[in-house]
Design an enzyme around this catalytic site. Structure first.
Site, PDB file in Angstrom:
ATOM      1  N   LYS A  33       0.922  -0.973   0.112  1.00 55.97           N
ATOM      2  CA  LYS A  33      -0.143   0.063   0.062  1.00 55.97           C
ATOM      3  C   LYS A  33       0.972   1.277   0.014  1.00 55.97           C
ATOM      4  O   LYS A  33       1.931   1.230   0.370  1.00 55.97           O
ATOM      5  CB  LYS A  33      -0.914  -0.132   1.188  1.00 55.97           C
ATOM      6  CG  LYS A  33      -0.150  -0.106   2.543  1.00 55.97           C
ATOM      7  CD  LYS A  33      -1.131  -0.166   3.655  1.00 55.97           C
ATOM      8  CE  LYS A  33      -0.225  -0.336   4.964  1.00 55.97           C
ATOM      9  NZ  LYS A  33      -1.069  -0.867   6.311  1.00 55.97           N
ATOM     10  N   ARG A 129      -9.610   0.223  15.843  1.00 55.18           N
ATOM     11  CA  ARG A 129      -9.601   1.050  14.624  1.00 55.18           C
ATOM     12  C   ARG A 129     -10.759   0.447  13.920  1.00 55.18           C
ATOM     13  O   ARG A 129     -11.913   0.553  13.896  1.00 55.18           O
ATOM     14  CB  ARG A 129      -8.298   1.058  14.006  1.00 55.18           C
ATOM     15  CG  ARG A 129      -8.158   2.241  12.830  1.00 55.18           C
ATOM     16  CD  ARG A 129      -6.889   2.146  12.480  1.00 55.18           C
ATOM     17  NE  ARG A 129      -6.285   0.900  11.893  1.00 55.18           N
ATOM     18  CZ  ARG A 129      -5.251   0.539  11.414  1.00 55.18           C
ATOM     19  NH1 ARG A 129      -4.097   1.537  11.247  1.00 55.18           N
ATOM     20  NH2 ARG A 129      -4.967  -0.399  10.915  1.00 55.18           N
ATOM     21  N   TYR A 253      18.629  28.682   7.883  1.00 59.77           N
ATOM     22  CA  TYR A 253      17.335  29.227   8.285  1.00 59.77           C
ATOM     23  C   TYR A 253      17.466  29.383   9.806  1.00 59.77           C
ATOM     24  O   TYR A 253      17.760  28.195  10.166  1.00 59.77           O
ATOM     25  CB  TYR A 253      16.184  28.537   7.775  1.00 59.77           C
ATOM     26  CG  TYR A 253      15.926  28.607   6.344  1.00 59.77           C
ATOM     27  CD1 TYR A 253      15.699  30.072   5.712  1.00 59.77           C
ATOM     28  CD2 TYR A 253      16.102  27.907   5.364  1.00 59.77           C
ATOM     29  CE1 TYR A 253      15.270  30.439   4.454  1.00 59.77           C
ATOM     30  CE2 TYR A 253      15.751  28.120   4.027  1.00 59.77           C
ATOM     31  CZ  TYR A 253      15.156  29.224   3.282  1.00 59.77           C
ATOM     32  OH  TYR A 253      15.022  29.760   2.082  1.00 59.77           O
ATOM     33  N   MET A 301      14.293  23.186   1.852  1.00 65.07           N
ATOM     34  CA  MET A 301      13.418  22.672   1.127  1.00 65.07           C
ATOM     35  C   MET A 301      14.299  21.750   0.012  1.00 65.07           C
ATOM     36  O   MET A 301      13.932  20.624  -0.043  1.00 65.07           O
ATOM     37  CB  MET A 301      12.712  23.489   0.173  1.00 65.07           C
ATOM     38  CG  MET A 301      11.574  22.973  -0.464  1.00 65.07           C
ATOM     39  SD  MET A 301      10.591  24.124  -1.696  1.00 65.07           S
ATOM     40  CE  MET A 301       9.695  25.074  -0.263  1.00 65.07           C
TER      41      MET A 301
HETATM   42  C1  LIG Z   1      -0.227  -2.009   6.965  1.00 66.71           C
HETATM   43  C2  LIG Z   1      -0.855  -3.129   7.353  1.00 66.71           C
HETATM   44  C3  LIG Z   1      -0.127  -4.134   7.608  1.00 66.71           C
HETATM   45  C4  LIG Z   1       1.516  -4.287   7.390  1.00 66.71           C
HETATM   46  O1  LIG Z   1       2.044  -3.727   8.459  1.00 66.71           O
HETATM   47  P1  LIG Z   1       3.639  -3.431   8.470  1.00 66.71           P
HETATM   48  O2  LIG Z   1       3.710  -3.065  10.165  1.00 66.71           O
HETATM   49  O3  LIG Z   1       4.151  -2.598   7.720  1.00 66.71           O
HETATM   50  O4  LIG Z   1       4.305  -4.789   8.560  1.00 66.71           O
HETATM   51  C5  LIG Z   1      -0.562  -5.501   7.997  1.00 66.71           C
HETATM   52  N1  LIG Z   1      -2.027  -5.512   8.069  1.00 66.71           N
HETATM   53  C6  LIG Z   1      -3.000  -4.225   7.792  1.00 66.71           C
HETATM   54  C7  LIG Z   1      -4.200  -4.447   8.105  1.00 66.71           C
HETATM   55  C8  LIG Z   1      -2.209  -3.085   7.554  1.00 66.71           C
HETATM   56  O5  LIG Z   1      -3.014  -2.193   7.619  1.00 66.71           O
END
Ligand SMILES: *Cc1c(COP(=O)(O)O)cnc(C)c1O
Length: 359
Positions: A33, A129, A253, A301
């Site tokens: 993702k 969540r 800066y 930047m």
């Molecule tokens: C992003 C995610 C993972 C992967 O988690 P990592 O800590 O990056 O290995 C696994 N399961 C779900 C549901 C996630 O949202």
């Protein structure tokens, strides 16, 4: 050409996937993702497609990008669908779907499908969540198993604090999950990267490995499993200017750093617009032509400044590694007070150059 770039080592990615798979014991989804945590989802999927058991992404837009690039492996939508209008596309492309809420169950019951749709049922085992309570999960399973074209495939849950190796919550979540899984005869999926690396006695049939694929450790300290990972991304640039300054001169800066002796300062072509943390403090590690050095002054930047006072060999054109095999990305994140996850996901502008150390 501006020398800032992110080398992405696909050989290291495969090495890390194999470690994840060996650690999990069962099947392992490669979580790609957010454009593979900044590494480029399509290239990462192509590099893994001959060995990964499947991929996981956050949404259908990410899944479609992979299908359009010719990736035929299973793809799990980690949050399922956001709207029932996505179901025809999910059906057409055969995406696997996480189900985390009763409204999704209803939408699936009403969906007009042309072939079996595989769903993963998500229990909220304590993270609070996404996910169904144990009772709602049981109800969802009872309902969905009766729908002809819906195939409940896996029972899943997600850990909130598996990166804290002494935190009792992970054990409690695993126990809540085990209780439900004793009542729902489906293969299981629990572990993310911190659980795969740090909780070897908590296992399921399917792991979901994200961060560790990219060779970054989720832990603040050295760890025997995490230390076997190989960093996939090397963020590097070069020195483009050198300043010789007497004691007492401010740099950059805000004048955050003031020289305490006569100093040599190198200006590096890489800044926060490339994804480097703007508030990385003085003495954040860098590597200067392979030797340990450090940052001084506030990151701009497009540029940042490093101390060359003790590095007489360094000058214009000297390569500077911001993170990679010589500077752990997690140490840069820790120094900057942020998590390594957004640091990797935040790569911008610096072009990605793909290499393959095992090819
Ligand atoms: C992003 C995610 C993972 C992967 O988690 P990592 O800590 O990056 O290995 C696994 N399961 C779900 C549901 C996630 O949202």
């Amino acid at each position: 050409m501006r020398p800032a770039r992110a080398l992405i080592d696909l050989g290291a990615l495969r090495h890390n996937y194999r470690l994840a798979k060996a650690a999990g014991g069962g099947k392992t989804l490669a979580v790609i993702k957010a454009d593979a945590y900044g590494h480029g989802a399509v290239r990462c999927a192509q590099a893994l497609q001959n060995e990964a058991d499947g991929f996981a992404v956050a949404c259908i837009e990410e899944a479609l990008e992979l299908r359009q690039a010719g990736i035929e492996a299973p793809i799990l939508l980690l949050e399922g669908f956001f709207d029932k209008d996505e179901l025809p596309l999910i059906d057409r492309h055969g995406f696997w779907c996480m189900v985390h809420d009763p409204w999704q169950v209803e939408a699936l019951e009403r969906a007009a499908l042309t072939r079996p749709l595989k769903v993963w049922l998500k229990q909220d085992s304590g993270m609070h969540r996404l996910g169904l309570s144990a009772q709602a999960c049981m109800a969802a399973w009872q309902r969905l198993r009766q729908v002809p074209d819906i195939e409940p495939m896996v029972l899943a849950s997600h850990f909130a604090r598996a990166d804290e190796l002494d935190c009792v919550r992970t054990r409690e979540q695993a126990e809540a999950f085990a209780q439900l899984s004793a009542q729902i005869p489906l293969p299981t999926s629990l572990s993310n990267s911190p659980a795969l690396l740090g909780w070897p006695d908590i296992r399921g049939d399917w792991s979901r490995a994200g961060l560790m694929l990219y060779g970054a450790t989720p832990f603040p300290a050295a760890h025997p499993q995490a230390d076997r990972l190989r960093p996939v991304m090397t963020l590097e640039s070069q020195i483009i200017a050198v300043r010789e300054l007497p004691s007492g001169e401010p740099i950059g800066y805000g004048g955050r750093f003031v020289t305490r002796k006569s100093s040599r300062i190198g200006v590096v072509a890489l800044g926060y617009a490339d994804g480097y943390p703007q508030f990385a403090p003085d003495d954040t590690p860098v590597a200067l032509a392979g030797k340990p050095g450090h940052l001084i002054g506030r990151v701009s930047m497009d540029m940042l400044t490093v101390d060359l006072t003790d590095h007489p060999y360094a000058g214009i054109g000297t390569p500077v590694q911001l993170w990679g095999d010589q500077v752990a990305v997690s140490s840069v994140a820790a120094r900057s007070g942020i998590s390594v996850y957004p640091l990797l996901c935040g790569l911008k502008r610096a072009p990605r150059i793909y290499i393959d150390s095992q090819a």
